[in-house]
Write an enzyme that holds these catalytic residues in place. Structure first.
Site, PDB file in Angstrom:
ATOM      1  N   CYS A  36      -1.574 -24.957  -2.005  1.00  0.00           N
ATOM      2  CA  CYS A  36      -0.530 -24.873  -3.017  1.00  0.00           C
ATOM      3  C   CYS A  36      -1.171 -25.209  -4.359  1.00  0.00           C
ATOM      4  O   CYS A  36      -1.810 -26.253  -4.500  1.00  0.00           O
ATOM      5  CB  CYS A  36       0.586 -25.869  -2.689  1.00  0.00           C
ATOM      6  SG  CYS A  36       1.832 -26.006  -3.991  1.00  0.00           S
ATOM      7  N   CYS A  73       6.462 -24.607  -0.626  1.00  0.00           N
ATOM      8  CA  CYS A  73       5.606 -25.688  -0.149  1.00  0.00           C
ATOM      9  C   CYS A  73       6.485 -26.847   0.322  1.00  0.00           C
ATOM     10  O   CYS A  73       7.347 -27.309  -0.426  1.00  0.00           O
ATOM     11  CB  CYS A  73       4.680 -26.146  -1.271  1.00  0.00           C
ATOM     12  SG  CYS A  73       3.653 -27.569  -0.839  1.00  0.00           S
ATOM     13  N   CYS A  77      -2.566 -16.501   6.639  1.00  0.00           N
ATOM     14  CA  CYS A  77      -2.187 -17.139   7.899  1.00  0.00           C
ATOM     15  C   CYS A  77      -1.789 -18.578   7.554  1.00  0.00           C
ATOM     16  O   CYS A  77      -2.644 -19.415   7.269  1.00  0.00           O
ATOM     17  CB  CYS A  77      -3.383 -17.091   8.844  1.00  0.00           C
ATOM     18  SG  CYS A  77      -3.069 -17.757  10.467  1.00  0.00           S
ATOM     19  N   CYS A  87       5.935 -30.059  -2.083  1.00  0.00           N
ATOM     20  CA  CYS A  87       6.385 -30.149  -3.478  1.00  0.00           C
ATOM     21  C   CYS A  87       7.485 -29.164  -3.862  1.00  0.00           C
ATOM     22  O   CYS A  87       8.020 -29.239  -4.964  1.00  0.00           O
ATOM     23  CB  CYS A  87       5.201 -29.992  -4.431  1.00  0.00           C
ATOM     24  SG  CYS A  87       4.581 -28.300  -4.572  1.00  0.00           S
ATOM     25  N   CYS A 144       0.428 -28.680  -5.959  1.00  0.00           N
ATOM     26  CA  CYS A 144       0.144 -30.040  -5.467  1.00  0.00           C
ATOM     27  C   CYS A 144      -1.152 -30.144  -4.669  1.00  0.00           C
ATOM     28  O   CYS A 144      -1.538 -31.237  -4.273  1.00  0.00           O
ATOM     29  CB  CYS A 144       1.309 -30.571  -4.638  1.00  0.00           C
ATOM     30  SG  CYS A 144       1.522 -29.768  -3.025  1.00  0.00           S
TER      31      CYS A 144
END
Length: 135
Positions: A97, A48, A122, A51, A100
């Site tokens: 995610c 991510c 995707c 984060c 976060c």
């Protein structure tokens, strides 16, 4: 939902570029076929961008020709959160995610890709960073 990493909106705006903020924090979508990782074949782990949580491995990335990086499975079943998305007159499954809450993209099923899960995560390139494997 409470996330392990929570920050005020002003902090997210300060830490992310305007384009990153639009996608990650406002559930935007980057234009198709322009993302950094759309055609990348580098072995490694995708994390991510907001984060640093590990989300996908390169060995689950596949060519879907949809304009965004596609994966058939997250690195860990708890790495992502799936949320019903009814925006834009459609019913889809949003991928966030789980650390976060940042928007990553959407997951689709039953499209006929020859993958072990019959799923296509995707994902916006701008929501990821790639940590290449060390040889």
């Amino acid at each position: 939902m409470a996330y392990e990493i929570e920050k005020p909106d002003e902090q997210w705006r300060a830490e992310l570029s305007p384009a990153e903020y639009t996608v990650l924090r406002q559930a935007g979508t980057e234009p198709a076929f322009v993302g950094e990782y759309t055609d990348t074949r580098t072995a490694g782990t995708y994390a991510c961008r907001a984060c640093g949580a590990e989300l996908f491995r390169s060995d689950t990335k596949f060519e879907s020709h949809c304009g965004w990086p596609s994966f058939y499975d997250p690195k860990d079943s708890d790495a992502v959160e799936l949320v019903e998305d009814r925006t834009h007159g459609m019913v889809r499954t949003e991928v966030r995610c789980s650390r976060c809450g940042s928007h990553l993209g959407h997951v689709f099923e039953g499209e006929g890709y020859p993958t072990p899960t019959d799923q296509r995560y995707c994902i916006n390139s701008i929501s990821l960073t790639l940590d290449p494997d060390r040889a």
